[in-house]
Design a protein around this motif. Structure first.
Motif, PDB file in Angstrom:
ATOM      1  N   GLU A   1       0.836  -1.277   0.343  1.00  0.00           N
ATOM      2  CA  GLU A   1      -0.251   0.104  -0.149  1.00  0.00           C
ATOM      3  C   GLU A   1       1.106   1.255  -0.375  1.00  0.00           C
ATOM      4  O   GLU A   1       0.562   2.626  -0.621  1.00  0.00           O
ATOM      5  CB  GLU A   1      -1.002   0.024   1.329  1.00  0.00           C
ATOM      6  N   ALA A   2       2.188   0.947   0.599  1.00  0.00           N
ATOM      7  CA  ALA A   2       2.940   2.626   0.516  1.00  0.00           C
ATOM      8  C   ALA A   2       3.933   2.255  -0.526  1.00  0.00           C
ATOM      9  O   ALA A   2       3.649   4.136  -1.264  1.00  0.00           O
ATOM     10  CB  ALA A   2       3.732   2.212   1.752  1.00  0.00           C
TER      11      ALA A   2
ATOM     12  N   MET B   1       2.318   2.184  -3.284  1.00  0.00           N
ATOM     13  CA  MET B   1       1.369   2.807  -4.438  1.00  0.00           C
ATOM     14  C   MET B   1       1.046   4.040  -4.006  1.00  0.00           C
ATOM     15  O   MET B   1       0.708   4.516  -4.824  1.00  0.00           O
ATOM     16  CB  MET B   1      -0.065   1.526  -4.292  1.00  0.00           C
ATOM     17  N   LEU B   2       0.865   4.233  -2.304  1.00  0.00           N
ATOM     18  CA  LEU B   2       0.443   5.748  -1.989  1.00  0.00           C
ATOM     19  C   LEU B   2       1.690   6.416  -2.832  1.00  0.00           C
ATOM     20  O   LEU B   2       1.589   7.878  -2.908  1.00  0.00           O
ATOM     21  CB  LEU B   2       0.723   5.693  -0.600  1.00  0.00           C
ATOM     22  N   ASN B   3       3.293   6.011  -2.701  1.00  0.00           N
ATOM     23  CA  ASN B   3       4.187   7.041  -2.964  1.00  0.00           C
ATOM     24  C   ASN B   3       3.810   7.542  -4.579  1.00  0.00           C
ATOM     25  O   ASN B   3       4.185   8.234  -4.924  1.00  0.00           O
ATOM     26  CB  ASN B   3       5.146   5.680  -2.533  1.00  0.00           C
ATOM     27  N   ASN B   4       3.403   5.891  -5.295  1.00  0.00           N
ATOM     28  CA  ASN B   4       3.477   6.269  -6.756  1.00  0.00           C
ATOM     29  C   ASN B   4       2.777   7.347  -6.709  1.00  0.00           C
ATOM     30  O   ASN B   4       2.825   8.486  -7.920  1.00  0.00           O
ATOM     31  CB  ASN B   4       3.082   4.739  -7.656  1.00  0.00           C
ATOM     32  N   ALA B   5       0.921   7.474  -6.501  1.00  0.00           N
ATOM     33  CA  ALA B   5       0.425   8.633  -6.574  1.00  0.00           C
ATOM     34  C   ALA B   5       0.478   9.564  -6.403  1.00  0.00           C
ATOM     35  O   ALA B   5       0.706  10.290  -7.179  1.00  0.00           O
ATOM     36  CB  ALA B   5      -1.158   7.949  -6.034  1.00  0.00           C
ATOM     37  N   ARG B   6       1.262  10.227  -5.158  1.00  0.00           N
ATOM     38  CA  ARG B   6       1.744  11.259  -4.750  1.00  0.00           C
ATOM     39  C   ARG B   6       2.825  11.053  -5.546  1.00  0.00           C
ATOM     40  O   ARG B   6       2.779  12.688  -6.288  1.00  0.00           O
ATOM     41  CB  ARG B   6       2.835  10.760  -3.326  1.00  0.00           C
ATOM     42  N   ASN B   7       3.770  10.713  -6.598  1.00  0.00           N
ATOM     43  CA  ASN B   7       4.539  11.052  -7.441  1.00  0.00           C
ATOM     44  C   ASN B   7       4.038  11.830  -8.474  1.00  0.00           C
ATOM     45  O   ASN B   7       5.009  12.318  -9.308  1.00  0.00           O
ATOM     46  CB  ASN B   7       5.808  10.394  -7.350  1.00  0.00           C
TER      47      ASN B   7
ATOM     48  N   THR C   1      10.838  12.883   0.377  1.00  0.00           N
ATOM     49  CA  THR C   1      10.317  12.205   0.831  1.00  0.00           C
ATOM     50  C   THR C   1      10.138  10.779   0.165  1.00  0.00           C
ATOM     51  O   THR C   1      10.046   9.700   1.141  1.00  0.00           O
ATOM     52  CB  THR C   1       8.538  13.379   0.141  1.00  0.00           C
ATOM     53  N   SER C   2      10.447  10.895  -0.720  1.00  0.00           N
ATOM     54  CA  SER C   2      10.742   8.870  -2.092  1.00  0.00           C
ATOM     55  C   SER C   2      11.969   8.948  -1.023  1.00  0.00           C
ATOM     56  O   SER C   2      11.403   7.574  -0.996  1.00  0.00           O
ATOM     57  CB  SER C   2      11.065   9.915  -2.993  1.00  0.00           C
ATOM     58  N   GLU C   3      12.944   9.349  -0.972  1.00  0.00           N
ATOM     59  CA  GLU C   3      14.121   8.994  -0.073  1.00  0.00           C
ATOM     60  C   GLU C   3      14.188   8.256   1.374  1.00  0.00           C
ATOM     61  O   GLU C   3      14.312   6.697   2.159  1.00  0.00           O
ATOM     62  CB  GLU C   3      15.092   9.902  -0.163  1.00  0.00           C
ATOM     63  N   THR C   4      13.114   9.576   2.064  1.00  0.00           N
ATOM     64  CA  THR C   4      12.617   8.908   3.184  1.00  0.00           C
ATOM     65  C   THR C   4      12.035   7.355   3.035  1.00  0.00           C
ATOM     66  O   THR C   4      12.374   6.422   3.911  1.00  0.00           O
ATOM     67  CB  THR C   4      11.254  10.083   4.090  1.00  0.00           C
ATOM     68  N   VAL C   5      10.562   7.515   2.581  1.00  0.00           N
ATOM     69  CA  VAL C   5       9.921   6.197   2.160  1.00  0.00           C
ATOM     70  C   VAL C   5      11.116   5.268   1.437  1.00  0.00           C
ATOM     71  O   VAL C   5      10.715   3.693   2.693  1.00  0.00           O
ATOM     72  CB  VAL C   5       8.951   6.510   1.137  1.00  0.00           C
ATOM     73  N   SER C   6      11.712   5.373   0.917  1.00  0.00           N
ATOM     74  CA  SER C   6      12.855   3.879   0.473  1.00  0.00           C
ATOM     75  C   SER C   6      13.613   3.600   1.558  1.00  0.00           C
ATOM     76  O   SER C   6      13.971   2.844   2.038  1.00  0.00           O
ATOM     77  CB  SER C   6      14.048   3.592   0.046  1.00  0.00           C
ATOM     78  N   ARG C   7      14.009   4.413   2.523  1.00  0.00           N
ATOM     79  CA  ARG C   7      14.972   4.503   3.958  1.00  0.00           C
ATOM     80  C   ARG C   7      13.923   3.666   4.822  1.00  0.00           C
ATOM     81  O   ARG C   7      14.248   1.954   5.450  1.00  0.00           O
ATOM     82  CB  ARG C   7      15.220   5.154   4.062  1.00  0.00           C
TER      83      ARG C   7
END
Length: 71
Positions: free
Chosen positions: A16-17, A19-25, A54-60
């Motif tokens: 889910e994270a 998918m949300l990250n992709n939608a946000r991007n 934000t993308s880097e934080t999600v990846s971490r």
């Protein structure tokens, strides 16, 4: 996001994270394009940099979760 795209992502193991990250991007890219078209270069750069951080934080978080056995 279209249902077919979401279904493909889920079948591919997306969380889910993810998918949300992709939608946000996608939304951020659209907004950046609008800002650039309006001549608001500094605001576009700010949105871009914030999105990248934000993308880097999600990846971490994802890496930490996997390394600790939670994902």
């Amino acid at each position: 996001m279209k249902f077919a795209d979401a279904y493909t992502q889920i079948k591919g193991g997306a969380t889910e994270a993810d998918m949300l990250n992709n939608a946000r991007n996608e939304m951020a890219a659209s907004f950046i394009k609008q800002l650039l078209a309006a001549g608001k270069d500094e605001q576009a750069q700010s949105v871009f940099e914030t999105t990248m951080l934000t993308s880097e934080t999600v990846s971490r978080f994802k890496r930490q979760s996997k390394s600790s056995g939670n994902g």
